[in-house]
Design a protein around this motif. Sequence first.
Motif, PDB file in Angstrom:
ATOM      1  N   ASN A 262      -0.887   6.219   2.736  1.00 55.46           N
ATOM      2  CA  ASN A 262      -1.762   5.874   3.853  1.00 55.46           C
ATOM      3  C   ASN A 262      -2.870   4.910   3.431  1.00 55.46           C
ATOM      4  N   GLY A 263      -2.490   3.935   2.641  1.00 59.50           N
ATOM      5  CA  GLY A 263      -3.422   2.869   2.272  1.00 59.50           C
ATOM      6  C   GLY A 263      -4.330   3.186   1.091  1.00 59.50           C
TER       7      GLY A 263
ATOM      8  N   ARG B 264       4.880   3.173  -5.708  1.00 55.71           N
ATOM      9  CA  ARG B 264       4.277   4.493  -5.475  1.00 55.71           C
ATOM     10  C   ARG B 264       4.190   5.289  -6.773  1.00 55.71           C
TER      11      ARG B 264
ATOM     12  N   THR C 258       0.854  -1.189   0.000  1.00 53.80           N
ATOM     13  CA  THR C 258       0.000   0.000   0.000  1.00 53.80           C
ATOM     14  C   THR C 258       0.886   1.235   0.000  1.00 53.80           C
TER      15      THR C 258
ATOM     16  N   LYS D 144      10.051   0.532  -2.795  1.00 54.54           N
ATOM     17  CA  LYS D 144       8.605   0.739  -2.972  1.00 54.54           C
ATOM     18  C   LYS D 144       8.244   1.946  -3.835  1.00 54.54           C
TER      19      LYS D 144
HETATM   20  N1  ASP Z   1       3.225   3.033   4.495  1.00 56.87           N
HETATM   21  C1  ASP Z   1       2.224   3.917   3.946  1.00 56.87           C
HETATM   22  C2  ASP Z   1       1.086   3.100   3.369  1.00 56.87           C
HETATM   23  O1  ASP Z   1       1.161   1.899   3.377  1.00 56.87           O
HETATM   24  C3  ASP Z   1       2.758   4.945   3.012  1.00 56.87           C
HETATM   25  C4  ASP Z   1       3.966   4.676   2.136  1.00 56.87           C
HETATM   26  O2  ASP Z   1       4.810   3.832   2.428  1.00 56.87           O
HETATM   27  O3  ASP Z   1       4.078   5.357   1.094  1.00 56.87           O
HETATM   28  O4  ASP Z   1       0.093   3.588   2.897  1.00 56.87           O
END
Ligand code: ASP
Length: 246
Positions: free
Chosen positions: A39-40, A219, A36, A215
């Motif tokens: 924030n999910g 993203r 995620t 990640k």
């Molecule tokens: N850890 C947060 C999420 O899972 C944000 C991120 O890592 O970008 O939403």
Amino acid sequence: MSFQVGEKIYEGKAKVIFNVQNQPDLVYQEFKDSLTAFNGEKKGGFKSKGHLNRDITSIIFQRLSQKGVPNHWIENQGDTGMITKRVKIIPIEVVVRNIAAGSLAKRLGWEEGRKLSLPIMEFYYKNDNLGDPIINEDHIRILGLATDETLSEIRRMAKIINGELTQLFGACGLDLVDFKLEFGRTKNGEIILADEVSPDTCRLWDKTTKEKLDKDRFRRDLGNIEEAYRKVHERVELAVKKGANS
Ligand code: ASP
Ligand code: TMP
């Protein structure tokens, strides 16, 4: 040792935590394949993510133990599980940065990739409802999240961890751009490193090609997410086997 997994205690975005039967000071953590971000809000994942992050985290945590950094790792279970010490998580996300990227680059209008003349440590309030806002030591005092003594211990450990991880990832041909840590308190009151250290929680760039191997591929929709996590896993495993930087 053989452990019997008990009932589920908590499900987070990347891990599920269970009791361990007859072991009140331990928990079982199952690493999920889901990913995620924001924030999910953004959801995804791939089949072996839980396995890769479990392995990478356990290799790093064992390495940190050897270097005198106390942490929650006890032993791995199956492909995606881990027995850890039970801790009460201190609700502060500690971010350490060596190179400008992500929210720091955005907040200050700095170019991504700018080498910082000294590492920056930041604190975020671990609170999903508020979207994990950035806070400083005064906010931490007023919110009662940690005493000054606890915070200085966290700072001390985070600094040591940055040195060790920079060296370890360096031996893997990776620049440790930034990363997030969580600390917890054991029943005995000891502060130890908890959560995970993986491509979900670190920015890792290939030293030569500057390829992003973390990640941010998810993203930012850069593709080849699984391949990136696999590369990190392979390189970390190899570096530790070779005893690099020991
Ligand atoms: N850890 C947060 C999420 O899972 C944000 C991120 O890592 O970008 O939403
Ligand atoms: P940021 O630049 O988005 O603030 O992220 C800094 C570092 O912290 C980066 O390595 C990713 C990691 N991180 C997490 O592990 N969890 C989070 O929720 C966020 C926002 C960042």
